[in-house]
Design a protein around this motif. Structure first.
Motif, mmCIF file in Angstrom:
data_model
loop_
_atom_site.group_PDB
_atom_site.id
_atom_site.type_symbol
_atom_site.label_atom_id
_atom_site.label_comp_id
_atom_site.label_asym_id
_atom_site.label_seq_id
_atom_site.Cartn_x
_atom_site.Cartn_y
_atom_site.Cartn_z
ATOM 1 N N GLY A 32 0.695 -1.476 0.323
ATOM 2 C CA GLY A 32 0.147 0.201 -0.127
ATOM 3 C C GLY A 32 0.741 1.029 -0.063
ATOM 4 O O GLY A 32 0.417 2.226 0.227
ATOM 5 N N ALA A 33 2.225 1.156 0.762
ATOM 6 C CA ALA A 33 3.374 1.866 0.498
ATOM 7 C C ALA A 33 4.301 2.181 -0.620
ATOM 8 O O ALA A 33 5.110 2.327 -0.762
ATOM 9 N N GLY A 34 4.027 0.921 -2.245
ATOM 10 C CA GLY A 34 4.636 1.363 -2.680
ATOM 11 C C GLY A 34 6.335 0.093 -2.362
ATOM 12 O O GLY A 34 7.040 0.163 -3.483
ATOM 13 N N ASN A 35 6.129 -0.793 -1.308
ATOM 14 C CA ASN A 35 7.278 -2.004 -0.609
ATOM 15 C C ASN A 35 6.829 -3.400 -1.033
ATOM 16 O O ASN A 35 4.836 -3.575 -0.830
ATOM 17 N N VAL A 36 7.249 -3.810 -1.494
ATOM 18 C CA VAL A 36 6.445 -5.197 -1.502
ATOM 19 C C VAL A 36 6.788 -5.425 -0.109
ATOM 20 O O VAL A 36 7.470 -5.500 0.586
ATOM 21 N N CYS A 37 5.477 -6.916 -0.565
ATOM 22 C CA CYS A 37 4.903 -7.047 0.710
ATOM 23 C C CYS A 37 5.037 -8.438 1.210
ATOM 24 O O CYS A 37 4.849 -9.553 2.002
ATOM 25 N N SER A 38 4.853 -8.644 -0.543
ATOM 26 C CA SER A 38 4.596 -10.578 -0.839
ATOM 27 C C SER A 38 4.511 -11.282 -1.726
ATOM 28 O O SER A 38 4.362 -10.015 -2.952
ATOM 29 N N LEU A 39 4.771 -11.674 -2.990
ATOM 30 C CA LEU A 39 4.804 -12.527 -3.754
ATOM 31 C C LEU A 39 3.635 -13.753 -3.758
ATOM 32 O O LEU A 39 3.230 -14.938 -2.982
ATOM 33 N N THR A 40 3.215 -13.855 -5.033
ATOM 34 C CA THR A 40 2.574 -15.109 -5.519
ATOM 35 C C THR A 40 3.101 -15.938 -6.259
ATOM 36 O O THR A 40 3.845 -15.022 -7.787
ATOM 37 N N ALA A 41 3.131 -16.963 -5.963
ATOM 38 C CA ALA A 41 3.624 -18.372 -6.825
ATOM 39 C C ALA A 41 2.730 -18.826 -7.013
ATOM 40 O O ALA A 41 1.717 -18.928 -6.899
ATOM 41 N N VAL A 42 3.568 -20.312 -8.297
ATOM 42 C CA VAL A 42 2.552 -21.257 -8.715
ATOM 43 C C VAL A 42 2.959 -22.489 -8.605
ATOM 44 O O VAL A 42 4.626 -21.601 -9.382
ATOM 45 N N ARG A 43 2.980 -23.898 -8.709
ATOM 46 C CA ARG A 43 3.580 -24.423 -8.704
ATOM 47 C C ARG A 43 3.425 -25.445 -10.259
ATOM 48 O O ARG A 43 2.673 -24.829 -10.834
ATOM 49 N N LEU A 44 4.788 -25.796 -10.424
ATOM 50 C CA LEU A 44 5.103 -26.016 -11.767
ATOM 51 C C LEU A 44 5.278 -27.424 -12.111
ATOM 52 O O LEU A 44 5.724 -28.218 -11.258
ATOM 53 N N ALA A 61 4.490 -26.518 -17.248
ATOM 54 C CA ALA A 61 3.021 -26.089 -17.073
ATOM 55 C C ALA A 61 2.678 -25.372 -16.113
ATOM 56 O O ALA A 61 2.919 -25.724 -14.813
ATOM 57 N N GLU A 62 1.505 -24.890 -15.049
ATOM 58 C CA GLU A 62 0.818 -24.212 -14.608
ATOM 59 C C GLU A 62 0.084 -25.016 -14.054
ATOM 60 O O GLU A 62 0.062 -25.753 -14.559
ATOM 61 N N ILE A 63 0.689 -26.089 -12.624
ATOM 62 C CA ILE A 63 -0.646 -26.611 -11.622
ATOM 63 C C ILE A 63 -1.789 -25.519 -11.536
ATOM 64 O O ILE A 63 -1.866 -25.055 -10.922
ATOM 65 N N ALA A 64 -2.675 -26.169 -11.798
ATOM 66 C CA ALA A 64 -4.130 -24.864 -11.600
ATOM 67 C C ALA A 64 -4.419 -25.749 -10.117
ATOM 68 O O ALA A 64 -4.313 -26.643 -9.674
ATOM 69 N N GLY A 65 -5.151 -24.327 -9.710
ATOM 70 C CA GLY A 65 -4.833 -24.599 -8.168
ATOM 71 C C GLY A 65 -4.158 -24.279 -7.218
ATOM 72 O O GLY A 65 -4.015 -24.248 -5.427
ATOM 73 N N SER A 66 -2.544 -23.969 -7.550
ATOM 74 C CA SER A 66 -1.234 -24.352 -6.850
ATOM 75 C C SER A 66 -0.959 -23.015 -6.507
ATOM 76 O O SER A 66 0.213 -23.482 -6.059
ATOM 77 N N GLU A 67 -1.865 -22.061 -6.615
ATOM 78 C CA GLU A 67 -1.041 -20.471 -6.616
ATOM 79 C C GLU A 67 -1.321 -20.428 -5.477
ATOM 80 O O GLU A 67 -1.639 -21.238 -3.975
ATOM 81 N N PHE A 68 0.088 -19.756 -4.361
ATOM 82 C CA PHE A 68 0.131 -19.970 -2.891
ATOM 83 C C PHE A 68 1.618 -18.118 -2.673
ATOM 84 O O PHE A 68 1.934 -17.820 -3.593
ATOM 85 N N GLU A 69 1.238 -17.927 -1.340
ATOM 86 C CA GLU A 69 1.489 -16.510 -1.513
ATOM 87 C C GLU A 69 2.528 -16.912 -0.448
ATOM 88 O O GLU A 69 2.589 -17.673 0.895
ATOM 89 N N VAL A 70 3.584 -16.011 -0.058
ATOM 90 C CA VAL A 70 4.651 -16.050 0.402
ATOM 91 C C VAL A 70 5.392 -14.830 1.550
ATOM 92 O O VAL A 70 5.214 -13.652 0.274
ATOM 93 N N PRO A 71 5.197 -14.620 2.066
ATOM 94 C CA PRO A 71 5.565 -12.984 2.872
ATOM 95 C C PRO A 71 7.049 -12.473 2.275
ATOM 96 O O PRO A 71 8.355 -13.304 2.190
ATOM 97 N N ALA A 72 7.456 -10.824 1.806
ATOM 98 C CA ALA A 72 8.243 -11.495 1.245
ATOM 99 C C ALA A 72 8.515 -9.649 1.613
ATOM 100 O O ALA A 72 8.045 -8.932 1.181
#
Length: 484
Positions: free
Chosen positions: A370-382, A390-401
């Motif tokens: 909200g202030a222009g800084n990274v706080c996490s990232l969203t990734a997906v399994r392959l 190829a991306e595995i459907a429904g495998s998205e997850f979030e990691v604090p960063a």
């Protein structure tokens, strides 16, 4: 061989190191070389194998059975001479080379390879301790001059060989200290920069001149080097009889996903050199720090590992490393891959110090706090499908960063340097030059190391610097006594 059954009688003995909990508290080297007796015993494991595949596995073609036999006899000075006959800087390779020679060791077919890297490390360290490594100036000057652009392992190797052939060599380096990516890129806990400094003094004793803070070409407005002195390539061609361009591969591979512009998302090579400067005593106004942050390193290679070790020493709250490819096997199928470099799981000393590793992961986006800084990232399994990831459907997850470090390799040398010289480039953006003569498309301009082959190992850079030096010597003198 001095001990015909040595490979049967003695187990492999690795180098000892400081415990992870202790070495995380400092920036010094923590691996200790073997003692004289242990090195002699380990050298006795070298087989009388007839065809030493380790020669081919080693990019500089070290005479490995020869120096192993001398170490077994504890004839250290002759072992040093044999080692130096093919490798200008074994203290670098003895510390940071991944040792493809050991993968090619005949004993590695069905047992543990000879500890070639640890023996090399011991030989050169003993050579320095005993005062055997000294300047070897040429007997007489050739009357020719050579400019070397870049002071990494390729540039330094070329400079030393050319100086020993009698040429007047000047090395130009855009940074404030000599060493290239050896200096600013490899953490001090893996390579103490004193090792570079004493080699530079040796080269000075052999007549090599060094000019730091000089950018050859146009650095470009807003670049990290737009305030340093610049020299046009044409000026070098006018002042010298030949020019060797030997810079490193410094164009990093980017990750163009949403949120890439957020504060806290950095290239690894913006992060690592800063710590090198701090260890050297420099003061930085805005150092990128991992302290108390959740760090995510994207990229599973050596540079990523270096980011892990540096982040842990900063005191990161957590360190996670993502790799795009699937997790490799714990052990390679030796009969299938020997004597070639195997794909298998490798755990570095930095991983031992604390890191959560995850494979077959792709980053989808970086998230804003909200202030222009990274706080996490969203990734997906392959997963692999039809020969493609190829991306595995429904495998998205979030990691604090709170800090994301992009360590996905390098795509090419700096393009504006090659453009300034006007050399023809290959499809990957490297200077086009063959390994027979190392000549570029521009008269009297040669290329070696990453500048010619792209991102590679220090040992390959040393090989190319040596071979390029011979090619330059042949060009200038009509022949050469320098080894390839």
């Amino acid at each position: 061989m001095g001990k015909i059954t040595g490979f049967l009688d003695y187990p492999r003995l690795g180098e000892t190191s400081e415990a992870p909990a202790q070495r995380r508290k400092h920036w010094r080297e923590f691996i200790r070389h073997l003692g004289d007796a242990d090195a002699s015993t380990q050298a006795a494991r070298c087989m009388d194998c007839g065809i030493p595949f380790c020669h081919n596995g080693c990019p500089v073609n070290n005479l490995i059975p020869d120096f192993n036999e001398l170490v077994h006899q504890q004839d250290w000075r002759r072992a040093l001479e044999v080692l130096h006959s093919t490798n200008n800087f074994p203290e670098f390779t003895g510390r940071i080379c991944p040792a493809p020679c050991e993968s090619a060791c005949t004993l590695n077919i069905n047992s543990e390879a000879v500890g070639i890297k640890s023996i090399e490390h011991k030989i050169i360290d003993k050579g320095w301790e005993e005062g055997w490594v000294t300047a070897q100036p040429a007997a007489r000057p050739s009357g020719k001059s050579v400019a070397v652009v870049g002071s990494g392992p390729a540039g330094l190797a070329a400079a030393q060989q050319l100086a020993r052939a009698g040429h007047a060599v000047t090395v130009f380096e855009k940074s404030d200290r000599i060493g290239g990516l050896l200096r600013y890129g490899i953490p001090d806990f893996k390579l103490d920069k004193m090792l570079i400094d004493r080699r530079v003094e040796q080269l000075r004793g052999e007549g090599v001149q060094f000019r730091t803070g000089v950018f050859v070409g146009d650095a470009g407005a807003g670049s990290a080097y737009d305030k340093v002195e610049t020299i046009a390539p044409e000026q070098l061609k006018q002042d010298f009889d030949a020019v060797v361009i030997a810079g490193g591969a410094e164009t990093p591979r980017d990750l163009p996903v949403p949120g890439r512009e957020l504060n806290g998302v950095h290239f690894a090579m913006d992060f690592l050199p800063q710590q090198n400067k701090v260890v050297a005593g420099d003061r930085l106004d805005r150092q990128i720090l991992a302290t108390a942050k959740n760090v995510v390193v994207i990229g599973g290679g050596d540079t990523g590992s270096d980011c892990v070790g540096t982040s842990n020493r900063h005191g990161a709250a957590s360190v996670t490393q993502f790799e795009l490819l699937p997790q490799p096997p714990l052990q390679e199928n030796k009969p299938l891959v020997w004597p070639y470099w195997p794909i298998r799981l490798r755990t570095s000393s930095s991983h031992e110090e604390g890191c959560q590793r995850d494979w077959a992961v792709a980053t989808k986006c970086f998230n804003d706090d909200g202030a222009g800084n990274v706080c996490s990232l969203t990734a997906v399994r392959l997963e692999w499908k039809d020969g493609r990831m190829a991306e595995i459907a429904g495998s998205e997850f979030e990691v604090p960063a709170g800090l994301v470090l992009l360590a996905m390799g390098f795509v090419s040398p700096l393009q504006h340097v090659l453009d300034a010289f006007g050399v023809e480039k290959d499809a990957r953006g490297n200077a086009r030059a063959g390994t027979d003569d190392y000549r570029t498309s521009v008269d009297r301009v040669f290329a070696a190391g990453d500048m010619r082959r792209g991102q590679s190992l220090v040992v390959w850079a040393i090989r190319e610097g040596r071979q390029c030096a011979r090619a330059v010597d042949e060009y200038l003198m009509g022949g050469s006594l320098l080894p390839r």
